[in-house]
Design a protein around this motif. Structure first.
Motif, short mmCIF file in Angstrom:
data_model
loop_
_atom_site.label_atom_id
_atom_site.label_comp_id
_atom_site.label_asym_id
_atom_site.label_seq_id
_atom_site.Cartn_x
_atom_site.Cartn_y
_atom_site.Cartn_z
N ILE A 76 0.86 -1.20 0.00
CA ILE A 76 0.00 0.00 0.00
C ILE A 76 0.89 1.25 0.00
CG2 ILE A 76 -0.28 0.25 2.52
CD1 ILE A 76 -3.12 0.64 -0.03
N LYS A 77 2.07 1.11 0.60
CA LYS A 77 3.02 2.21 0.65
C LYS A 77 3.38 2.62 -0.78
CE LYS A 77 7.19 3.58 3.07
NZ LYS A 77 8.39 3.14 3.77
N ASP A 78 3.51 3.91 -1.02
CA ASP A 78 3.85 4.48 -2.32
C ASP A 78 2.70 4.49 -3.33
OD1 ASP A 78 6.39 5.00 -1.43
OD2 ASP A 78 7.23 3.13 -2.21
N THR A 79 1.49 4.12 -2.90
CA THR A 79 0.34 4.26 -3.79
C THR A 79 0.09 5.75 -4.03
OG1 THR A 79 -0.66 2.29 -2.83
CG2 THR A 79 -2.15 3.76 -4.04
N PRO A 80 0.08 6.21 -5.28
CA PRO A 80 -0.16 7.64 -5.53
C PRO A 80 -1.57 8.06 -5.10
CG PRO A 80 0.64 6.50 -7.51
CD PRO A 80 0.29 5.45 -6.52
N ASP A 130 6.83 23.90 7.12
CA ASP A 130 7.96 24.13 6.21
C ASP A 130 8.04 23.10 5.07
OD1 ASP A 130 8.71 26.28 7.80
OD2 ASP A 130 9.87 24.98 9.13
N LYS A 131 6.94 22.42 4.79
CA LYS A 131 6.92 21.47 3.67
C LYS A 131 5.84 21.91 2.68
CE LYS A 131 9.41 17.91 5.67
NZ LYS A 131 9.33 18.19 7.06
N LYS A 132 5.91 21.34 1.49
CA LYS A 132 4.91 21.68 0.47
C LYS A 132 4.13 20.44 0.06
CE LYS A 132 5.92 26.04 -0.21
NZ LYS A 132 5.03 27.01 0.44
N VAL A 133 2.85 20.67 -0.22
CA VAL A 133 2.01 19.60 -0.76
C VAL A 133 2.50 19.27 -2.17
CG1 VAL A 133 -0.34 19.07 -1.57
CG2 VAL A 133 0.00 20.22 0.63
N TYR A 134 2.59 18.00 -2.48
CA TYR A 134 3.03 17.53 -3.80
C TYR A 134 2.19 18.20 -4.89
CZ TYR A 134 4.49 14.11 -7.34
OH TYR A 134 5.00 13.51 -8.46
N LYS A 135 2.84 18.55 -6.00
CA LYS A 135 2.19 19.48 -6.95
C LYS A 135 0.87 18.97 -7.54
CE LYS A 135 5.24 18.16 -10.81
NZ LYS A 135 5.72 16.90 -10.22
N GLU A 136 0.74 17.67 -7.73
CA GLU A 136 -0.50 17.20 -8.36
C GLU A 136 -1.61 16.83 -7.38
OE1 GLU A 136 0.94 14.18 -11.07
OE2 GLU A 136 2.31 15.70 -11.83
N ILE A 185 -8.14 8.78 -6.05
CA ILE A 185 -7.83 8.14 -4.77
C ILE A 185 -7.63 9.23 -3.73
CG2 ILE A 185 -6.15 6.79 -3.47
CD1 ILE A 185 -5.63 5.11 -5.83
N SER A 186 -8.32 9.12 -2.60
CA SER A 186 -8.09 10.09 -1.54
C SER A 186 -7.44 9.43 -0.34
CB SER A 186 -9.39 10.78 -1.14
OG SER A 186 -10.04 10.08 -0.13
N ALA A 187 -6.51 10.18 0.25
CA ALA A 187 -5.99 9.83 1.57
C ALA A 187 -6.84 10.64 2.53
CB ALA A 187 -4.52 10.23 1.68
N SER A 188 -7.58 9.95 3.42
CA SER A 188 -8.63 10.65 4.15
C SER A 188 -8.59 10.31 5.64
CB SER A 188 -9.99 10.26 3.55
OG SER A 188 -11.01 10.92 4.22
N ALA A 239 1.46 13.33 5.57
CA ALA A 239 2.64 12.72 4.93
C ALA A 239 2.34 12.37 3.48
CB ALA A 239 3.07 11.48 5.71
N ALA A 240 1.14 11.83 3.23
CA ALA A 240 0.76 11.48 1.86
C ALA A 240 0.66 12.73 0.99
CB ALA A 240 -0.59 10.74 1.86
N ALA A 241 0.20 13.83 1.58
CA ALA A 241 0.06 15.08 0.83
C ALA A 241 1.43 15.59 0.37
CB ALA A 241 -0.64 16.14 1.69
N ILE A 242 2.40 15.49 1.23
CA ILE A 242 3.75 15.98 0.90
C ILE A 242 4.39 15.12 -0.20
CG2 ILE A 242 6.10 16.33 1.80
CD1 ILE A 242 4.64 16.79 4.59
N ASN A 243 4.28 13.81 -0.04
CA ASN A 243 4.94 12.90 -0.99
C ASN A 243 4.10 12.59 -2.23
OD1 ASN A 243 7.24 12.73 0.52
ND2 ASN A 243 6.69 10.79 1.50
N GLY A 244 2.81 12.92 -2.18
CA GLY A 244 1.94 12.57 -3.30
C GLY A 244 1.65 11.08 -3.37
N LYS A 245 2.00 10.38 -2.33
CA LYS A 245 1.74 8.94 -2.28
C LYS A 245 1.69 8.49 -0.83
CE LYS A 245 6.65 8.19 -2.99
NZ LYS A 245 7.71 7.72 -3.84
#
Lengths: 469, 207
Positions: A334-338, A364-370, A423-426, A453-459
């Motif tokens: 499940i880890k790394d699922t976009p 101090d982090k950014k949400v993954y661009k997509e 897909i939402s991380a919720s 964490a999912a928001a930052i990495n996009g996965k």
């Protein structure tokens, strides 16, 4: 049959009569209503020419349908506007206290009632919403009801109900760092199954539960219903009392000591008898993520999605349905699922401590661009507190949208919806098919920290990797 | 469209009708009636939208869309049917579509009490018996006569011993499943209860 548990004591205290068929008539100490499940109940009262028996025992707020972008009236959505107007009218006509938008106390009903000090140990609490079990965190007996029962509570302040059995879920040791109440409750539901709680109230107990804050306890009890238990509770303790103290509706002055003495007396006795006891080790729980279409279909972040053969025959059918719907393969990580969307909010995880934990990860982090990410505070009080602490700025700076309070994309009755098979991380409570507003949308349930964490990495990511010094 | 809906009323002792099978465990109330249909202030139009998203996905082959099932009144389901949200809109939608009774392996608690409260008896049978009924080759024409008094369901060549909570069965037979009036009969007890709850003494009324 259970004896001397908090559940037995509170049930017996509120029992009005034994009904002819064998069920009990139970007095409801606190009735909470909202705009979705109450209009038909008020309609039925009118049809039967009945009044609200004790208007002072019912409290209303509006949460399910409210937009979270622009809350000015009338709402853009005519149907939503009609629903809030109907609630306003019903509350006015029946003299029911209503916490409307802008009152400073509006929000998700299960966030608002504890904040106001309405939720207290030893009460029976009912609401036309299955997550009413949340209030059990205070040692109340709280459960969801349908609209016909909302009608009955309005008309009689009682409902007909069969007494539940009591299962104690004893959680040993402590949760490890980066593992939260959400992970624990997802783990419990996975171990026991989504229907194990039918006919039961769950008593959560043990060192790991004692250790939890009140807000974390609410997260646990909130999701009892996802394990099939209509009611979940935790015995009250010092943390419970200090949470309630000085809240708007808390007992005041000379009544405070009286209240504490009574609250202490309704705890489960040491020699209580339970219908069932389950023990588990909280220290073994990992950050947990769902991969399927029921809240029971979850795994630790470093585990693989199960193979069909790993599952009991009873669970295989729904697992096959889940593989097809989610587009995941048995044995896959499940880890790394976009992920496409990240949602922080809901009656499960939309409280101030949830926002604090997520903001700490996001700082101090950014949400993954997509990724589209948004945070919906559970109530106006949560929003105000978060702003005072500067959390709104941390969210906004990271790329999260900061919204107004409501249920939002937990069930997508407003315009916050998944699109297509996103897909939402919720941080919400249900990953059912179509739950977040798109008939083929996909939901991965996890803790607010894991959503961040999912928001930052996009996965899907292990939040503990953000915590290493 | 189906004939006009009339809600059940009074004693429910017998339900005769054609069966419709819906196979699957853990079918939640979001699937029975998706949340967007909850934007309403009455239940009148819900029947049309029952299982809307599942039906859309199956493009005409969902059991609720098959011509042969259009007059069915007895729904046959598997385990944990109706889990999730407490929305009474779910049984209301089923009832308005035409369902009068449900037989399943097991039901979620809130869904079950919602069904009882609106006059839909829910019976349980073993997994094996349910599968027998669902796999019955003649299933599409399986008619059952359900007798609440004896908890029996019969067809031409089948007799099923149904299980139902005794309290629910009695309420249907006496007509007291519509609980409001029964509850109101104990008005004095309710007042007494209000006066003896400890927490009402130390809390001021919410106004």
């Amino acid at each position: 049959m259970s004896q001397n548990t908090l559940f037995d004591k509170v049930w017996d205290l509120h029992k009005v009569s034994s009904l002819p068929g064998g069920s009990d008539q139970i007095f409801i100490g606190l009735h909470l209503i909202h705009e979705v499940t109450s209009p038909q109940a008020f309609g039925a009262l009118k049809d039967k020419n009945l009044k609200v028996k004790f208007p002072e025992r019912t409290v209303a707020t509006v949460d399910h349908i409210v937009p979270t972008d622009n809350q000015s009236r009338p709402f853009k959505d005519n149907l939503a506007e009609q629903m809030i107007e109907t609630l306003e009218k019903n509350c006015l006509e029946h003299k029911i206290r209503f916490f409307n938008i802008g009152s400073g106390n509006q929000g998700i009903v299960h966030v608002v009632a504890p904040e106001l000090g309405l939720t207290q140990p030893g009460m029976t609490i009912a609401c036309g919403d299955s997550h009413t079990s949340t209030h059990g965190a205070f040692g109340s007996i709280a459960f969801g009801i349908g609209t016909s029962q909302v009608r009955d509570v309005l008309a009689t302040q009682t409902i007909a109900m069969n007494k539940l059995k009591v299962r104690q879920i004893w959680c040993d040791n402590k949760l490890s760092k980066g593992v939260y109440a959400k992970d624990l409750v997802l783990h419990i539901i996975n171990k026991l199954g989504v229907k194990a709680g039918a006919g039961f109230a769950y008593e959560f107990a043990g060192p790991a539960i004692d250790e939890l804050s009140m807000e974390e306890r609410m997260t646990i009890c909130n999701m009892s219903i996802e394990g099939g238990a209509r009611c979940g509770y935790i015995n009250p303790d010092e943390k419970t009392f200090s949470y309630i103290k000085n809240k708007l509706c808390a007992p005041k002055n000379k009544y405070w000591d009286k209240a504490i003495t009574w609250w202490d007396s309704i705890k489960s006795d040491e020699n209580s008898i339970y219908d069932d006891v389950i023990k588990l080790d909280a220290s073994k729980v990992e950050p947990t993520v769902t991969w399927g279409i029921t809240p029971g279909q979850s795994i630790g972040i470093n585990q693989k999605i199960p193979l069909l053969d790993d599952l009991s025959p009873n669970d295989q059918f729904i697992a096959e349905e889940a593989f097809e719907y989610m587009g995941f393969n048995p044995g896959q990580s499940i880890k790394d699922t976009p992920v496409d969307v990240c949602f922080i909010g809901s009656c499960t995880n939309g409280r101030i401590s949830d926002l604090r934990v997520a903001a700490e990860v996001l700082k101090d982090k950014k949400v993954y661009k997509e990724v589209k990410a948004f945070v919906v505070p559970g109530s106006e009080k949560v929003a105000i507190q978060a702003k005072q602490e500067g959390l709104d700025m941390i969210f906004k700076d990271s790329g999260f949208q900061w919204r107004e309070p409501g249920c939002s994309m937990c069930l997508a009755m407003n315009s916050d919806k998944l699109i297509g098979n996103e897909i939402s991380a919720s941080s919400s409570n249900r990953n059912f098919k179509g739950r977040q507003g798109s008939p083929n949308g996909r939901t991965l349930l996890m803790s607010p920290a894991m959503v961040a964490a999912a928001a930052i990495n996009g996965k899907v990511s292990d939040v503990r990797e953000f915590m290493k010094k | 469209m189906k004939s006009k809906f009339t809600p059940p009323i009074g004693k429910i002792t017998q339900i005769n009708g054609q069966c419709i099978s819906l196979i699957g465990n853990d079918i939640d109330t979001d699937r029975i009636i998706p949340a967007r249909f909850l934007k309403c202030v009455n239940f009148d139009l819900l029947g049309e939208s029952v299982f809307e998203d599942d039906r859309e996905t199956l493009k005409g082959s969902h059991p609720f869309d098959l011509e042969e099932n259009k007059n069915a009144t007895i729904l046959i389901v598997n385990s944990n049917f109706g889990c999730g949200s407490s929305r009474e809109h779910a049984p209301q939608a089923l009832m308005r579509w035409g369902i009068k009774a449900i037989i399943g392996e097991s039901f979620a608690d809130i869904f079950y009490s919602n069904c009882i409260a609106i006059g839909i008896p829910c019976f349980t049978l073993s997994k094996k018996s349910i599968q027998e009924v669902q796999n019955n080759k003649d299933n599409k024409f399986l008619f059952l006569e359900i007798d609440l008094k004896n908890s029996l369901a019969k067809s031409k060549d089948l007799t099923l011993n149904l299980e139902i909570k005794e309290s629910s069965r009695k309420m249907f037979l006496s007509g007291e499943w519509d609980a409001t009036s029964t509850l109101l009969e104990n008005e004095d007890f309710i007042e007494n209860k209000l006066n003896c709850l400890p927490y009402l003494e130390f809390n001021s009324p919410i106004t």
